[in-house]
Design a protein around this motif. Structure first.
Motif, short mmCIF file in Angstrom:
data_model
loop_
_atom_site.label_atom_id
_atom_site.label_comp_id
_atom_site.label_asym_id
_atom_site.label_seq_id
_atom_site.Cartn_x
_atom_site.Cartn_y
_atom_site.Cartn_z
N GLY A 1 -8.29 -10.93 2.05
CA GLY A 1 -7.45 -10.81 3.24
C GLY A 1 -6.00 -10.61 2.88
N ASP A 2 -5.58 -11.18 1.75
CA ASP A 2 -4.22 -10.98 1.23
C ASP A 2 -4.34 -10.55 -0.22
N MET A 3 -3.90 -9.33 -0.50
CA MET A 3 -3.97 -8.86 -1.88
C MET A 3 -2.84 -7.87 -2.14
N THR A 4 -2.62 -7.58 -3.40
CA THR A 4 -1.61 -6.59 -3.78
C THR A 4 -2.28 -5.47 -4.54
N LEU A 5 -1.72 -4.29 -4.41
CA LEU A 5 -2.25 -3.10 -5.08
C LEU A 5 -1.11 -2.41 -5.79
N LYS B 1 -8.95 -10.11 11.17
CA LYS B 1 -9.95 -9.67 12.15
C LYS B 1 -9.29 -9.54 13.51
N THR B 2 -9.70 -8.53 14.27
CA THR B 2 -9.18 -8.34 15.62
C THR B 2 -10.30 -8.46 16.64
N ASP B 3 -9.93 -8.60 17.89
CA ASP B 3 -10.91 -8.76 18.96
C ASP B 3 -11.28 -7.41 19.55
N ARG C 1 -16.76 -4.31 15.16
CA ARG C 1 -15.94 -5.05 14.22
C ARG C 1 -14.56 -4.44 14.20
N GLY C 2 -13.51 -5.24 14.28
CA GLY C 2 -12.15 -4.74 14.23
C GLY C 2 -11.34 -5.41 13.15
N ILE C 3 -10.57 -4.64 12.40
CA ILE C 3 -9.72 -5.16 11.34
C ILE C 3 -8.33 -4.54 11.46
N HIS C 4 -7.30 -5.37 11.36
CA HIS C 4 -5.93 -4.86 11.29
C HIS C 4 -5.42 -5.08 9.88
N GLU C 5 -4.78 -4.08 9.34
CA GLU C 5 -4.21 -4.20 8.01
C GLU C 5 -2.74 -3.84 8.05
N GLY D 1 3.73 0.22 6.87
CA GLY D 1 2.58 0.95 7.37
C GLY D 1 1.50 -0.01 7.82
N SER D 2 0.57 0.49 8.58
CA SER D 2 -0.53 -0.35 9.04
C SER D 2 -1.74 0.52 9.36
N ALA D 3 -2.87 -0.12 9.47
CA ALA D 3 -4.09 0.58 9.87
C ALA D 3 -4.92 -0.36 10.72
N ASP D 4 -5.47 0.17 11.79
CA ASP D 4 -6.42 -0.57 12.60
C ASP D 4 -7.77 0.12 12.45
N ILE D 5 -8.74 -0.64 11.98
CA ILE D 5 -10.05 -0.11 11.65
C ILE D 5 -11.09 -0.68 12.61
N LEU D 6 -11.73 0.17 13.36
CA LEU D 6 -12.76 -0.25 14.30
C LEU D 6 -14.10 0.27 13.79
N GLN D 7 -15.06 -0.63 13.62
CA GLN D 7 -16.41 -0.26 13.20
C GLN D 7 -17.38 -0.61 14.32
N ALA D 8 -18.30 0.29 14.62
CA ALA D 8 -19.29 0.05 15.66
C ALA D 8 -20.65 0.54 15.18
#
Length: 254
Positions: free
Chosen positions: A161-165, A178-180, A189-193, A205-212
């Protein structure tokens, strides 16, 4: 320019990790698996042409003005990148992830992810966003995929959930939560990064990832934004795009 490239790489890596968590699965199911009877949609099969049609209909119905990439073109791009093996090799060579256990987790999941030779995929790129629709050919998804859609993703978030690259001489911090997210699919499934440059106080920057997942149709919508580049806002939300894909699938289900 290099900053922007690293931000895009960071977002891509996290998406790969989430997808690996979803696709790798765990034998025997487990907590979080779907135990209720599968709806009729679960028996539907989709060809490569069907998925390209779904992406095309979403593009038209929502006025996204995007570009549809069919199965052949999508797989060609993956082959050019070397597939999962090349991504695994990059982790630890040109790309370094901290903490170390997170890097190992991503490598393990990429190594265990099943080959996608039988799967078919279509993509729709619009602005800085992308819709991916995937189906497992005629064989159908196993119950493992539904289980991993939740528990596998939770595992990635718990450890990464918290990492460096670090890549190309720059280091970014990734924070995933995790998002609602909600759609009309069986499983959503929703994830905000959030992406932050090393030493910076604000996200760049950011990304919102929605999986269904609905029957044999897997949908992923990724909305990316960067303060280092400008892109017009999307005319539709990720939920609207995912639901439009579900609606389009119903019109071609055989």
């Amino acid at each position: 320019m290099k900053h922007s490239s690293v931000v895009r790489a960071a977002v891509a890596l996290s998406v790969i990790g989430l997808l690996a968590g979803c696709s790798a699965g765990q034998q025997g199911g487990g907590a979080g698996g779907t135990t209720t009877a599968k709806p009729a949609a679960a028996t539907a099969t989709y060809s490569a042409a069907d998925l390209a049609s779904i992406a095309t209909k979403v593009n038209a119905s929502l006025g996204l003005g995007g570009t549809v990439i069919d199965n052949a073109a999508a797989k060609s791009q993956v082959d050019k990148l070397g597939g999962a093996n090349a991504l695994t090799q990059q982790l630890g060579s040109s790309v370094t992830v901290q903490p170390a256990q997170c890097q190992q987790l991503l490598q393990d999941k990429l190594a265990k992810a099943p080959q996608a030779a039988d799967n078919v995929t279509a993509m729709l790129t619009y602005g800085s966003n992308v819709l991916v629709v995937t189906a497992p050919g005629a064989k159908g998804w196993s119950q493992d995929v539904r289980t991993a859609m939740t528990s596998g993703s939770d595992d990635v978030l718990a450890q990464c959930g918290d990492m460096t690259l670090s890549a190309s001489g720059f280091t970014v911090k990734l924070a995933m939560t995790k998002t609602d997210a909600k759609t009309n699919a069986e499983v959503t499934r929703g994830i905000h990064e959030g992406v932050t440059l090393e030493g910076a106080a604000q996200e760049v920057g950011s990304a919102d990832i929605l999986q269904a997942l609905d029957g044999n149709l897997y949908i992923m919508v990724t909305e990316s934004s960067s303060k280092l580049s400008s892109a017009p806002p999307s005319p539709a939300t990720a939920t609207q795009v995912a639901n439009a894909a579900l609606d389009a699938a119903k019109t071609i289900t055989k």
